[in-house]
Scaffold this active site. Structure first.
Site, PDB file in Angstrom:
ATOM      1  N   HIS A   1      -3.893  -4.983  -0.100  1.00 29.74           N
ATOM      2  CA  HIS A   1      -3.474  -5.530   1.187  1.00 29.74           C
ATOM      3  C   HIS A   1      -3.549  -7.054   1.137  1.00 29.74           C
ATOM      4  CE1 HIS A   1      -3.096  -1.869   3.593  1.00 29.74           C
ATOM      5  NE2 HIS A   1      -3.999  -1.370   2.773  1.00 29.74           N
TER       6      HIS A   1
ATOM      7  N   GLU B   1      -2.613  -9.104   3.217  1.00 22.25           N
ATOM      8  CA  GLU B   1      -2.982  -9.644   4.534  1.00 22.25           C
ATOM      9  C   GLU B   1      -4.483  -9.583   4.783  1.00 22.25           C
ATOM     10  OE1 GLU B   1      -1.669  -6.744   3.898  1.00 22.25           O
ATOM     11  OE2 GLU B   1      -2.297  -5.210   5.337  1.00 22.25           O
TER      12      GLU B   1
ATOM     13  N   CYS C   1       0.838  -1.204   0.000  1.00 18.89           N
ATOM     14  CA  CYS C   1       0.000   0.000   0.000  1.00 18.89           C
ATOM     15  C   CYS C   1       0.873   1.255   0.000  1.00 18.89           C
ATOM     16  CB  CYS C   1      -0.982  -0.056   1.170  1.00 18.89           C
ATOM     17  SG  CYS C   1      -2.328   1.133   1.046  1.00 18.89           S
TER      18      CYS C   1
END
Lengths: 197, 251
Positions: free
Chosen positions: A175, A177, A77
């Site tokens: 992202h 994650e 990001c």
């Protein structure tokens, strides 16, 4: 494997740590140049505003260290955006790893872009076993203008570079994650990358 | 293409998920972490945890819960309920929440929106607004809808955007619990007048209501609780039907 997440005060680092843990890896948070240099893998996260994030990097003198790292580095990001030459956000100079600029989305669009969008034209083993047009989770108001380092593309009003690669440096706008199973696969691929010297 | 989001909302009381109709007859609905993981597996795009407990240990319980959810969940989640300070937000984000939702505290102290977005970024500040139509005007209500104010929904929403709010979660109190569909006219007006994402809440009863709120209501995301908890609508089936009608969703 020795994984270090650069801790410079920007971003939701806990989520990245947990995502790696779900894959069976423990990561260390650190702002210590020696620890970062010694890592097998470096993750460079970032959420927030480019100008203040860059200032935090400079305060810790990490802006000199990061471009010199030799092991695989993954910017996430804002982390990826800071690896570019320049950002319109805060009119900030970046780390200059990727030869491109970060621009603000057009005013006609809802900003930030929040949600799941698709990635296409996937290249490099970072995206091994990830399907074209896979969905990933994005939250951002600024985007990376298309450039030669692009390894994934997304469209939000404009086609932009959603992932970048140059030598040992990788960057993703989304992202991983928070991108469900596809995100986990991409993180796993990053950990498995073999370096060509 | 950016997809429309489906967001189940879990009500949390003293660290447990509760189910009820309009906050009455609450029954224990299990471990929030397991429920969250199950929703993620079924294709939810995000989750919202709304803490409705009123105990003094609330903050600590919520922070602990966020940590456990973040450990398990591989999709984004928002936490709301009684958040009123930078310290509250700091601990929740540090523990792994992606966004926080503020409501009454923002109306009482609008500067809080500026402070939070400056410190943590607009992208993680959701401002929830509960409103009710009174004499033809949408009036903002506080404390879970119990306290009416003179504030106009659209004026307040625009102020939220100016102050740096990243998203608006609009609940129509007139529609909430009715299962007759979302407040699409008000939602469409919010979407037209604002430039940040709008999450529709209140009134989901069947698949067509989601279609309507994305098309007529121009919503970016739709939130619902009971239709998902009581399995009246399955998320995967909902998304397949939306996809068949040309609404972009992640499947």
């Amino acid at each position: 494997m020795n994984i270090v997440i650069i801790d410079y005060g920007a971003g939701n680092i806990q989520s990245i740590k947990f995502a790696l843990k779900r894959l069976g890896y423990d990561a260390i948070l650190s702002d210590d140049p020696e620890i970062i240099k010694a890592a097998d893998r470096v993750i460079f996260p970032g959420v927030g505003e480019a100008g203040s994030a860059m200032k935090m990097l400079k305060d810790k003198r990490l802006h000199e260290l990061i471009p010199k790292l030799q092991q695989p580095v993954l910017g996430i990001c804002l982390g990826m955006q800071l690896m570019c030459n320049y950002s319109e956000e805060g009119k900030t100079e970046g780390l200059g790893i990727f030869d491109t600029e970060v621009k603000k989305f057009n005013k006609d669009l809802k900003v930030p872009q929040i949600g799941w969008n698709t990635i296409k034209n996937l290249q490099t083993s970072l995206f091994q076993d990830v399907s074209e047009n896979e969905y990933v989770y994005l939250v951002h108001s600024f985007y990376v203008a298309e450039c030669e380092h692009e390894i994934a593309q997304t469209n939000y009003g404009v086609d932009y570079s959603c992932a970048l690669h140059k030598e040992n440096f990788y960057g993703v706008q989304f992202h991983p994650e928070k991108s469900s199973k596809a995100g986990e696969k991409i993180l796993e691929n990053f950990l498995k990358l073999e370096l060509r010297s | 293409m950016l997809t429309k989001r489906i967001i189940p909302c879990l009500d949390i009381k003293n660290g447990r998920t509760v189910k009820g109709i309009n906050f009455l007859d609450l029954i224990d609905a299990g471990d929030p972490v397991e429920l969250a993981a199950a929703y993620a597996e079924q294709g939810a795009d995000e989750l919202v945890f709304l803490d409705i407990s009123a105990t003094e240990e609330k903050r600590k319980t919520l922070a602990d819960l966020v940590l456990k959810v973040a450990e398990k969940l591989n999709i984004p989640f928002t936490v709301g309920g009684g958040i009123s300070s930078i310290e509250d937000v700091d601990i929740l984000l540090k523990n792994g929440a992606d966004k926080v939702s503020i409501n009454s505290s923002a109306v009482k102290n609008p500067q809080l929106i500026n402070q939070l977005s400056a410190k943590f970024g607009s992208q993680c500040i959701v401002v929830a607004i509960d409103a009710k139509l009174i004499d033809g005007l949408w009036k903002v209500h506080l404390v879970g809808g119990k306290v009416p104010t003179d504030l106009d929904l659209f004026e307040w929403a625009k102020e939220v955007e100016r102050r740096g709010g990243g998203e608006i979660l609009f609940t129509s109190m007139d529609h909430d619990g009715t299962k007759n569909g979302f407040a699409n006219e008000a939602l469409a007006r919010l979407s037209e007048e604002l430039n940040i994402p709008i999450i529709a809440s209140g009134g989901a009863g069947k698949v067509e209501h989601f279609q309507d709120t994305f098309i007529k209501g121009k919503a970016d995301a739709a939130l619902a609780a009971s239709v998902f908890h009581f399995k009246e609508i399955e998320i995967l089936e909902l998304k397949q039907k939306l996809n068949n009608t040309g609404i972009p969703v992640r499947i």
